[in-house]
Design a protein around this motif. Structure first.
Motif, PDB file in Angstrom:
ATOM      1  N   LYS A 182      15.182 -35.939   4.029  1.00  0.00           N
ATOM      2  CA  LYS A 182      14.806 -36.070   5.441  1.00  0.00           C
ATOM      3  C   LYS A 182      13.649 -37.057   5.602  1.00  0.00           C
ATOM      4  CE  LYS A 182      14.284 -32.231   7.660  1.00  0.00           C
ATOM      5  NZ  LYS A 182      13.737 -31.031   8.304  1.00  0.00           N
ATOM      6  N   HIS A 183      12.670 -36.964   4.711  1.00  0.00           N
ATOM      7  CA  HIS A 183      11.525 -37.873   4.773  1.00  0.00           C
ATOM      8  C   HIS A 183      11.952 -39.332   4.543  1.00  0.00           C
ATOM      9  CE1 HIS A 183       7.436 -39.344   4.345  1.00  0.00           C
ATOM     10  NE2 HIS A 183       7.829 -39.946   3.226  1.00  0.00           N
ATOM     11  N   LEU A 184      12.783 -39.560   3.524  1.00  0.00           N
ATOM     12  CA  LEU A 184      13.215 -40.920   3.224  1.00  0.00           C
ATOM     13  C   LEU A 184      14.101 -41.487   4.330  1.00  0.00           C
ATOM     14  CD1 LEU A 184      13.953 -40.764  -0.606  1.00  0.00           C
ATOM     15  CD2 LEU A 184      11.995 -41.784   0.548  1.00  0.00           C
ATOM     16  N   THR A 185      14.888 -40.648   4.964  1.00  0.00           N
ATOM     17  CA  THR A 185      15.729 -41.099   6.067  1.00  0.00           C
ATOM     18  C   THR A 185      14.877 -41.595   7.226  1.00  0.00           C
ATOM     19  OG1 THR A 185      17.437 -39.536   5.430  1.00  0.00           O
ATOM     20  CG2 THR A 185      17.567 -40.413   7.646  1.00  0.00           C
ATOM     21  N   GLU A 186      13.818 -40.846   7.538  1.00  0.00           N
ATOM     22  CA  GLU A 186      12.905 -41.282   8.599  1.00  0.00           C
ATOM     23  C   GLU A 186      12.217 -42.597   8.231  1.00  0.00           C
ATOM     24  OE1 GLU A 186      12.596 -40.035  11.662  1.00  0.00           O
ATOM     25  OE2 GLU A 186      14.253 -38.736  11.049  1.00  0.00           O
ATOM     26  N   HIS A 187      11.840 -42.746   6.981  1.00  0.00           N
ATOM     27  CA  HIS A 187      11.204 -43.984   6.512  1.00  0.00           C
ATOM     28  C   HIS A 187      12.154 -45.174   6.671  1.00  0.00           C
ATOM     29  CE1 HIS A 187       8.887 -46.736   3.992  1.00  0.00           C
ATOM     30  NE2 HIS A 187      10.010 -46.982   3.335  1.00  0.00           N
ATOM     31  N   LEU A 188      13.415 -44.958   6.316  1.00  0.00           N
ATOM     32  CA  LEU A 188      14.373 -46.061   6.382  1.00  0.00           C
ATOM     33  C   LEU A 188      14.759 -46.423   7.811  1.00  0.00           C
ATOM     34  CD1 LEU A 188      16.696 -45.376   3.340  1.00  0.00           C
ATOM     35  CD2 LEU A 188      15.188 -47.326   3.707  1.00  0.00           C
ATOM     36  N   LYS A 189      14.580 -45.517   8.744  1.00  0.00           N
ATOM     37  CA  LYS A 189      14.831 -45.864  10.143  1.00  0.00           C
ATOM     38  C   LYS A 189      13.831 -46.912  10.625  1.00  0.00           C
ATOM     39  CE  LYS A 189      17.023 -41.579  11.596  1.00  0.00           C
ATOM     40  NZ  LYS A 189      16.882 -40.342  12.393  1.00  0.00           N
ATOM     41  N   LYS A 190      12.611 -46.835  10.105  1.00  0.00           N
ATOM     42  CA  LYS A 190      11.568 -47.798  10.484  1.00  0.00           C
ATOM     43  C   LYS A 190      11.607 -49.048   9.607  1.00  0.00           C
ATOM     44  CE  LYS A 190       8.631 -43.909  11.430  1.00  0.00           C
ATOM     45  NZ  LYS A 190       7.582 -43.163  10.771  1.00  0.00           N
ATOM     46  N   ASN A 191      11.983 -48.880   8.334  1.00  0.00           N
ATOM     47  CA  ASN A 191      11.940 -49.964   7.353  1.00  0.00           C
ATOM     48  C   ASN A 191      13.326 -50.178   6.758  1.00  0.00           C
ATOM     49  OD1 ASN A 191       8.890 -50.148   7.290  1.00  0.00           O
ATOM     50  ND2 ASN A 191       9.193 -48.025   6.677  1.00  0.00           N
ATOM     51  N   HIS A 192      14.221 -50.709   7.538  1.00  0.00           N
ATOM     52  CA  HIS A 192      15.611 -50.804   7.112  1.00  0.00           C
ATOM     53  C   HIS A 192      15.848 -51.812   5.989  1.00  0.00           C
ATOM     54  CE1 HIS A 192      15.186 -53.890  10.230  1.00  0.00           C
ATOM     55  NE2 HIS A 192      16.139 -54.545   9.589  1.00  0.00           N
ATOM     56  N   LYS A 193      14.894 -52.673   5.686  1.00  0.00           N
ATOM     57  CA  LYS A 193      15.063 -53.647   4.607  1.00  0.00           C
ATOM     58  C   LYS A 193      14.492 -53.158   3.275  1.00  0.00           C
ATOM     59  CE  LYS A 193      15.250 -57.765   7.441  1.00  0.00           C
ATOM     60  NZ  LYS A 193      14.707 -59.112   7.656  1.00  0.00           N
ATOM     61  N   ASP A 194      14.034 -51.924   3.228  1.00  0.00           N
ATOM     62  CA  ASP A 194      13.460 -51.358   2.010  1.00  0.00           C
ATOM     63  C   ASP A 194      14.597 -50.877   1.104  1.00  0.00           C
ATOM     64  OD1 ASP A 194      11.976 -50.175   0.077  1.00  0.00           O
ATOM     65  OD2 ASP A 194      10.865 -48.828   1.395  1.00  0.00           O
ATOM     66  N   HIS A 195      15.108 -51.786   0.291  1.00  0.00           N
ATOM     67  CA  HIS A 195      16.294 -51.496  -0.501  1.00  0.00           C
ATOM     68  C   HIS A 195      16.026 -50.521  -1.647  1.00  0.00           C
ATOM     69  CE1 HIS A 195      18.456 -54.395   1.825  1.00  0.00           C
ATOM     70  NE2 HIS A 195      17.584 -55.351   1.509  1.00  0.00           N
ATOM     71  N   SER A 196      14.839 -50.537  -2.208  1.00  0.00           N
ATOM     72  CA  SER A 196      14.548 -49.608  -3.303  1.00  0.00           C
ATOM     73  C   SER A 196      14.504 -48.168  -2.800  1.00  0.00           C
ATOM     74  CB  SER A 196      13.243 -49.977  -3.997  1.00  0.00           C
ATOM     75  OG  SER A 196      12.164 -49.889  -3.103  1.00  0.00           O
ATOM     76  N   THR A 197      13.999 -47.976  -1.604  1.00  0.00           N
ATOM     77  CA  THR A 197      13.994 -46.635  -1.025  1.00  0.00           C
ATOM     78  C   THR A 197      15.406 -46.207  -0.656  1.00  0.00           C
ATOM     79  OG1 THR A 197      11.761 -46.925  -0.200  1.00  0.00           O
ATOM     80  CG2 THR A 197      13.052 -45.202   0.820  1.00  0.00           C
ATOM     81  N   ALA A 198      16.216 -47.143  -0.201  1.00  0.00           N
ATOM     82  CA  ALA A 198      17.612 -46.829   0.123  1.00  0.00           C
ATOM     83  C   ALA A 198      18.354 -46.377  -1.134  1.00  0.00           C
ATOM     84  CB  ALA A 198      18.299 -48.032   0.744  1.00  0.00           C
ATOM     85  N   ARG A 199      18.085 -47.033  -2.249  1.00  0.00           N
ATOM     86  CA  ARG A 199      18.723 -46.647  -3.505  1.00  0.00           C
ATOM     87  C   ARG A 199      18.244 -45.263  -3.949  1.00  0.00           C
ATOM     88  NH1 ARG A 199      18.182 -47.137  -9.198  1.00  0.00           N
ATOM     89  NH2 ARG A 199      20.207 -47.476 -10.157  1.00  0.00           N
ATOM     90  N   SER A 200      16.951 -45.004  -3.794  1.00  0.00           N
ATOM     91  CA  SER A 200      16.410 -43.693  -4.141  1.00  0.00           C
ATOM     92  C   SER A 200      17.032 -42.598  -3.281  1.00  0.00           C
ATOM     93  CB  SER A 200      14.897 -43.677  -3.959  1.00  0.00           C
ATOM     94  OG  SER A 200      14.283 -44.607  -4.805  1.00  0.00           O
ATOM     95  N   LEU A 201      17.226 -42.901  -2.011  1.00  0.00           N
ATOM     96  CA  LEU A 201      17.855 -41.942  -1.110  1.00  0.00           C
ATOM     97  C   LEU A 201      19.282 -41.642  -1.547  1.00  0.00           C
ATOM     98  CD1 LEU A 201      17.878 -40.279   1.509  1.00  0.00           C
ATOM     99  CD2 LEU A 201      18.569 -42.353   2.701  1.00  0.00           C
ATOM    100  N   THR A 202      20.020 -42.661  -1.927  1.00  0.00           N
ATOM    101  CA  THR A 202      21.395 -42.474  -2.387  1.00  0.00           C
ATOM    102  C   THR A 202      21.431 -41.615  -3.646  1.00  0.00           C
ATOM    103  OG1 THR A 202      21.966 -44.632  -1.475  1.00  0.00           O
ATOM    104  CG2 THR A 202      23.501 -43.680  -3.051  1.00  0.00           C
ATOM    105  N   LYS A 203      20.511 -41.854  -4.560  1.00  0.00           N
ATOM    106  CA  LYS A 203      20.455 -41.056  -5.789  1.00  0.00           C
ATOM    107  C   LYS A 203      20.120 -39.597  -5.496  1.00  0.00           C
ATOM    108  CE  LYS A 203      18.827 -42.803  -9.569  1.00  0.00           C
ATOM    109  NZ  LYS A 203      18.005 -43.468 -10.599  1.00  0.00           N
ATOM    110  N   LEU A 204      19.177 -39.374  -4.568  1.00  0.00           N
ATOM    111  CA  LEU A 204      18.814 -38.009  -4.208  1.00  0.00           C
ATOM    112  C   LEU A 204      19.978 -37.266  -3.570  1.00  0.00           C
ATOM    113  CD1 LEU A 204      15.211 -37.986  -2.693  1.00  0.00           C
ATOM    114  CD2 LEU A 204      16.049 -36.691  -4.634  1.00  0.00           C
ATOM    115  N   VAL A 205      20.710 -37.948  -2.706  1.00  0.00           N
ATOM    116  CA  VAL A 205      21.866 -37.319  -2.067  1.00  0.00           C
ATOM    117  C   VAL A 205      22.891 -36.938  -3.127  1.00  0.00           C
ATOM    118  CG1 VAL A 205      23.806 -37.730  -0.500  1.00  0.00           C
ATOM    119  CG2 VAL A 205      21.508 -38.416   0.158  1.00  0.00           C
ATOM    120  N   GLY A 206      23.077 -37.793  -4.121  1.00  0.00           N
ATOM    121  CA  GLY A 206      24.007 -37.490  -5.207  1.00  0.00           C
ATOM    122  C   GLY A 206      23.561 -36.297  -6.038  1.00  0.00           C
ATOM    123  N   LYS A 207      22.260 -36.205  -6.304  1.00  0.00           N
ATOM    124  CA  LYS A 207      21.738 -35.063  -7.058  1.00  0.00           C
ATOM    125  C   LYS A 207      21.927 -33.764  -6.281  1.00  0.00           C
ATOM    126  CE  LYS A 207      18.086 -37.267  -9.768  1.00  0.00           C
ATOM    127  NZ  LYS A 207      16.647 -37.253 -10.042  1.00  0.00           N
TER     128      LYS A 207
END
Length: 90
Positions: free
Chosen positions: A38-63
């Motif tokens: 939830k926290h990373l999703t809110e961060h990415l709404k503001k910073n949509h070009k932050d690709h490393s955080t997007a990758r971290s979010l994808t990994k967390l969802v998979g876990k």
């Protein structure tokens, strides 16, 4: 820092089976991952070009998905309870 020791203890106490010291049960891990997602999703709404955080979010969802699948296979009632408690779609 968004996730300090007190916040983790609160999450583990609320969703863990053995209280605040239960950090390894699937329910407590799923709840912690959900909080972080939830926290990373809110961060990415503001910073949509932050690709490393997007990758971290994808990994967390998979876990989280892997833990939910594990719980689904082992104990369907615990799975249904945690999905309902966290309000996850499935």
């Amino acid at each position: 820092m968004y996730l300090n020791k007190e916040k983790k203890q609160e999450i583990f106490g609320q969703y863990g089976k053995g209280g605040a010291t239960d950090t390894g049960s699937p329910e407590s891990q799923i709840a912690l991952f959900s909080y972080r997602i939830k926290h990373l999703t809110e961060h990415l709404k503001k910073n949509h070009k932050d690709h490393s955080t997007a990758r971290s979010l994808t990994k967390l969802v998979g876990k989280r998905r892997a833990l939910l699948n594990y719980l689904y296979d082992r104990d369907i009632e615990r799975y249904r309870a945690i999905v309902k408690a966290l309000g996850l779609r499935r």
